[in-house]
Write a protein that holds these residues in place. Structure first.
Motif, PDB file in Angstrom:
ATOM      1  N   UNK A 183       3.295  15.077  -0.023  1.00 32.42           N
ATOM      2  CA  UNK A 183       3.544  16.055   1.036  1.00 32.42           C
ATOM      3  C   UNK A 183       2.836  15.697   2.336  1.00 32.42           C
ATOM      4  N   UNK A 184       2.113  14.567   2.359  1.00 35.44           N
ATOM      5  CA  UNK A 184       1.327  14.184   3.525  1.00 35.44           C
ATOM      6  C   UNK A 184       1.286  12.668   3.625  1.00 35.44           C
ATOM      7  N   UNK A 185       1.277  12.140   4.867  1.00 35.32           N
ATOM      8  CA  UNK A 185       1.162  10.697   5.100  1.00 35.32           C
ATOM      9  C   UNK A 185      -0.157  10.413   5.797  1.00 35.32           C
ATOM     10  N   UNK A 186      -0.711   9.226   5.534  1.00 36.82           N
ATOM     11  CA  UNK A 186      -2.029   8.895   6.058  1.00 36.82           C
ATOM     12  C   UNK A 186      -1.997   8.084   7.344  1.00 36.82           C
ATOM     13  N   UNK A 187      -0.916   7.370   7.617  1.00 36.86           N
ATOM     14  CA  UNK A 187      -0.945   6.459   8.761  1.00 36.86           C
ATOM     15  C   UNK A 187       0.441   6.314   9.376  1.00 36.86           C
ATOM     16  N   UNK A 188       0.553   5.396  10.325  1.00 38.94           N
ATOM     17  CA  UNK A 188       1.763   5.252  11.132  1.00 38.94           C
ATOM     18  C   UNK A 188       2.889   4.597  10.330  1.00 38.94           C
ATOM     19  N   UNK A 189       4.121   4.838  10.787  1.00 38.94           N
ATOM     20  CA  UNK A 189       5.306   4.229  10.190  1.00 38.94           C
ATOM     21  C   UNK A 189       6.154   3.635  11.305  1.00 38.94           C
ATOM     22  N   UNK A 249       9.183  12.953   9.797  1.00 43.10           N
ATOM     23  CA  UNK A 249       8.589  14.250  10.138  1.00 43.10           C
ATOM     24  C   UNK A 249       7.228  14.442   9.478  1.00 43.10           C
ATOM     25  N   UNK A 250       6.980  13.812   8.331  1.00 46.30           N
ATOM     26  CA  UNK A 250       5.684  13.931   7.669  1.00 46.30           C
ATOM     27  C   UNK A 250       4.636  12.995   8.255  1.00 46.30           C
ATOM     28  N   UNK A 251       5.063  11.919   8.890  1.00 50.26           N
ATOM     29  CA  UNK A 251       4.129  10.906   9.401  1.00 50.26           C
ATOM     30  C   UNK A 251       3.424  11.415  10.658  1.00 50.26           C
ATOM     31  N   UNK A 252       2.141  11.074  10.827  1.00 49.33           N
ATOM     32  CA  UNK A 252       1.430  11.517  12.024  1.00 49.33           C
ATOM     33  C   UNK A 252       1.908  10.821  13.301  1.00 49.33           C
ATOM     34  N   UNK A 253       2.408   9.577  13.183  1.00 49.46           N
ATOM     35  CA  UNK A 253       2.851   8.835  14.349  1.00 49.46           C
ATOM     36  C   UNK A 253       3.821   7.753  13.912  1.00 49.46           C
ATOM     37  N   UNK A 254       4.819   7.436  14.739  1.00 46.93           N
ATOM     38  CA  UNK A 254       5.694   6.313  14.448  1.00 46.93           C
ATOM     39  C   UNK A 254       5.791   5.418  15.677  1.00 46.93           C
ATOM     40  N   UNK A 255       5.698   4.101  15.407  1.00 44.63           N
ATOM     41  CA  UNK A 255       5.708   3.105  16.468  1.00 44.63           C
ATOM     42  C   UNK A 255       7.007   2.343  16.476  1.00 44.63           C
ATOM     43  N   UNK A 285       0.849  -1.185   0.000  1.00 46.48           N
ATOM     44  CA  UNK A 285       0.000   0.000   0.000  1.00 46.48           C
ATOM     45  C   UNK A 285       0.887   1.238   0.000  1.00 46.48           C
ATOM     46  N   UNK A 286       0.447   2.273  -0.682  1.00 43.78           N
ATOM     47  CA  UNK A 286       1.171   3.547  -0.701  1.00 43.78           C
ATOM     48  C   UNK A 286       0.432   4.495   0.227  1.00 43.78           C
ATOM     49  N   UNK A 287       1.119   5.039   1.245  1.00 43.49           N
ATOM     50  CA  UNK A 287       0.423   5.806   2.280  1.00 43.49           C
ATOM     51  C   UNK A 287       0.607   7.310   2.148  1.00 43.49           C
ATOM     52  N   UNK A 288       1.191   7.801   1.048  1.00 43.61           N
ATOM     53  CA  UNK A 288       1.312   9.242   0.891  1.00 43.61           C
ATOM     54  C   UNK A 288       0.292   9.749  -0.123  1.00 43.61           C
ATOM     55  N   UNK A 289       0.259  11.053  -0.346  1.00 43.46           N
ATOM     56  CA  UNK A 289      -0.721  11.636  -1.252  1.00 43.46           C
ATOM     57  C   UNK A 289      -0.137  11.892  -2.645  1.00 43.46           C
TER      58      UNK A 289
END
Length: 127
Positions: free
Chosen positions: A101-107, A121-127, A3-7
């Motif tokens: 320029x935007x990510x949809x989910x965690x990395x 830095x673009x990702x909303x959250x990293x686990x 899956x590709x998670x960027x825009x």
């Protein structure tokens, strides 16, 4: 298939090569993908002109990408084991900059060790 998670305009891509490796791809590895399915932004984002301008990639394009999530279990040096629900990637150009320029989910946070701080830095959250 990943899956590709960027825009960038791609939804699903197929991995065809893992760069500089003779093994499967892990989090933070650079891969070459072929875009299999485009993301449709829908009529609420404007007319057909703005939809084609929003899609930076098209179906059949060959692009570089970075793996950000894998379904294979990965053991971290502290002893914890991490496993995600799907395989996901972020499309990049040949210089290593993200196309979207935007990510949809965690990395995964292993990207920090592999020097992909722009993606973190673009990702909303990293686990």
């Amino acid at each position: 298939m990943v899956n590709v998670i960027d825009n960038s305009g791609a939804a699903v891509a197929e991995c065809v090569k893992v760069m500089k490796m003779k093994r499967h791809a892990r989090i933070g590895d650079r891969i070459i993908v072929v875009v299999q399915k485009q993301r449709n932004f829908g009529p609420e984002s404007g007319g057909a002109v703005s939809v084609s301008a929003a899609n930076k990639v098209r179906r059949g394009d060959i692009r570089h990408a970075v793996v950000v999530r894998t379904t294979k279990k990965y053991q971290r040096p502290d002893g914890s084991v991490v496993k995600f629900d799907d395989n996901a990637c972020v499309l990049i150009n040949k210089g290593g900059e993200p196309i979207g320029s935007r990510m949809n989910s965690v990395v995964g946070k292993e990207l920090r060790d592999k020097k992909w701080s722009k993606i973190l830095s673009l990702a909303p959250m990293h686990l």
